[in-house]
Scaffold this motif. Sequence first.
Motif, PDB file in Angstrom:
ATOM      1  N   ARG A 185       0.834  -1.205   0.000  1.00 53.42           N
ATOM      2  CA  ARG A 185       0.000   0.000   0.000  1.00 53.42           C
ATOM      3  C   ARG A 185       0.867   1.253   0.000  1.00 53.42           C
ATOM      4  O   ARG A 185       0.624   2.194  -0.762  1.00 53.42           O
ATOM      5  N   GLU A 186       1.889   1.273   0.844  1.00 48.39           N
ATOM      6  CA  GLU A 186       2.749   2.452   0.900  1.00 48.39           C
ATOM      7  C   GLU A 186       3.575   2.588  -0.380  1.00 48.39           C
ATOM      8  O   GLU A 186       3.796   3.702  -0.866  1.00 48.39           O
ATOM      9  N   TYR A 189       1.378   4.141  -2.946  1.00 52.72           N
ATOM     10  CA  TYR A 189       1.186   5.560  -2.630  1.00 52.72           C
ATOM     11  C   TYR A 189       2.396   6.383  -3.086  1.00 52.72           C
ATOM     12  O   TYR A 189       2.242   7.465  -3.677  1.00 52.72           O
ATOM     13  N   ASP A 242       0.206   6.249   4.310  1.00 54.11           N
ATOM     14  CA  ASP A 242      -1.046   6.076   3.587  1.00 54.11           C
ATOM     15  C   ASP A 242      -1.952   5.105   4.332  1.00 54.11           C
ATOM     16  O   ASP A 242      -1.497   4.081   4.853  1.00 54.11           O
ATOM     17  N   SER A 244      -5.224   4.426   2.823  1.00 54.51           N
ATOM     18  CA  SER A 244      -6.342   4.232   1.900  1.00 54.51           C
ATOM     19  C   SER A 244      -6.766   2.775   1.858  1.00 54.51           C
ATOM     20  O   SER A 244      -5.961   1.868   2.068  1.00 54.51           O
TER      21      SER A 244
END
Length: 297
Positions: A185-186, A189, A242, A244
Motif C-alpha cells: 500500500r505504501e 502511494y 497512507d 487508503s
Amino acid sequence: MVQIKKVAVVGAGTMGARIAVVMARAGYRVSLWSRSESTLDKARTIVDSLAASENVAFTTSLEACLADADLVSENVAEDVALKQRVLNDIEQQVSADCVITTNTSSVSITLLASALSQPQRLIGMHWFNPADTMPMIEIVRGENTADEVCQRVRDICQQLGKETITVNQDIPGFIINRLQYAMLREALYLVDAGIGSVEDVDRAVQRTLAPRWAAMGPMKLMDFAGLDTVEKVAGILLPALDNSSQLPAWLKEKVADNKLGVKSGEGFYAWTAEAASAAMRKRDETVRHLTGSDKHE
C-alpha cells in the motif's frame, strides 16, 4: 511423528505443482488433481524439471486423487464458494485420520470450515511461492481447529524440512500477507504521489529493507534501533503513512486494460518470456542464498 505415505494435492496450478514437487522430494506418493488436462500438462513440465516425477500421478479424477490419502493440500482458486464445495467433497471421500489443509492466502479458515461436517478437521497450511524454495509455511487455525490437527501439521512441516509460524487468530491475510500488503500500500502511494518511480521503489526495498529484514526481522531491528528512537520516529511517520482502502485508479485501469504483469506481458514493467524466466531464476537464487538453503544443495 505423523507417518505420511500418500499426499493428495487438489489444484495443479503453479502452487499445487510446486507443492507436489516438495512432497515427491520427501519420498511421498503424490496424486495431483486438476479438472483441466491442459493445466495438468503444465504441471507435468514443472514437476519433471524439479523432482522425481515417477512419484507423482496426474489425474482429472478427484476420487482417484483422494484415494488412500493421508494428507490433502487444497489449492483451488481463491473463491469461497468453490473452495467450500471442493473441501466438502474432500471430507466425504477421505478417511477420518486424513489431514485436510487449505492453501488459501486470504480466505477465512473458519468460513471455509463451515462447509464441513467436522470443521475441527480443517487447518490453513499456507505455502509461499515458489513452494519448493521458500523455507516457511504459515499454519493458520480456524475458530474450531483442533489442537491435535495443528500439532500434526507442525510435525508434517518438520518432516518436509519447513519452518513454521502459527497464526492463532483467523484474521484476513493472516500474518505474512498483512505485513506484505502494508508495504505494498505504501509503495503504491509513493509511486502514485510521484515521490518515487516504480524502479526506485523496487530498488529501495531490494537494496536496503529486504536484506536487513532477512537477517533480523522488523521486531528485532527495532530493538537494535532503540525503542526510544522508534517511538520518536513513529510519532512523525505513522500519521503521514497512507491509510487508503482502495487501489489507485491508474492501477485499476491497468487491470481493465489487461496489463496484469508477467501473465499478460505487461504490468508495471514490460515482460518477455525470456525476461520473466530470468527474473524468476534470480528470485529463486536470491531466496536460496538469503535463507541458506543453497548451502545444502
